[in-house]
Design a protein around this motif. Sequence first.
Motif, short mmCIF file in Angstrom:
data_model
loop_
_atom_site.label_atom_id
_atom_site.label_comp_id
_atom_site.label_asym_id
_atom_site.label_seq_id
_atom_site.Cartn_x
_atom_site.Cartn_y
_atom_site.Cartn_z
N GLY A 36 -54.83 47.13 36.78
CA GLY A 36 -55.70 48.29 36.89
C GLY A 36 -54.97 49.52 37.40
O GLY A 36 -53.76 49.60 37.41
N GLY A 37 -55.74 50.52 37.84
CA GLY A 37 -55.18 51.78 38.32
C GLY A 37 -54.59 51.70 39.70
O GLY A 37 -53.90 52.60 40.13
N CYS A 38 -54.85 50.65 40.41
CA CYS A 38 -54.33 50.47 41.77
C CYS A 38 -53.14 49.52 41.69
O CYS A 38 -53.32 48.33 41.50
CB CYS A 38 -55.42 49.89 42.65
N CYS A 39 -51.92 50.06 41.78
CA CYS A 39 -50.75 49.21 41.65
C CYS A 39 -49.59 49.76 42.48
O CYS A 39 -49.66 50.87 42.99
CB CYS A 39 -50.35 49.07 40.19
N CYS A 83 -55.94 50.54 48.53
CA CYS A 83 -56.76 50.27 47.36
C CYS A 83 -56.66 48.79 47.01
O CYS A 83 -55.77 48.10 47.49
CB CYS A 83 -56.34 51.14 46.17
#
Length: 131
Positions: A36-39, A83
């Motif tokens: 996802g966008g949290c990495c 996150c």
Amino acid sequence: LTTAASTTTESTMIESTTTASTTSETETTTQPQAKGGCCEPSGSVSILIGQSTYTGRCDAFRSGGFCDKELVAKKCPVSCRRCVPKGCEDDATWTIATSVGMLTCEDWRNYICWDDVKRHCPSACKVGGCR
């Protein structure tokens, strides 16, 4: 952590070198580990803190107490708990009775998770790529 040397923290390494550079951060590995966008990078990152550049994995920065540094938290948002990647969300309302009392997902970060706990607390139990 020592300047111009390396140290082992929870089986990971952070290396520090003194520098006069004004560069705030560099990344040595760019492959995202989380979904996802949290990495964050799965390998080592180099971050300037004060006049020393520290190089290590994000989990080593977390266990070394560096997440209070803004550049570390920005480069390592999953390890610093800024996150949570999609699919890794812990159930904030779930609890389970144990011999030491009722435990939440956050409590399980300090224990080896039972299978039932893993289903409710993937981040706390470090299931798959979750942290």
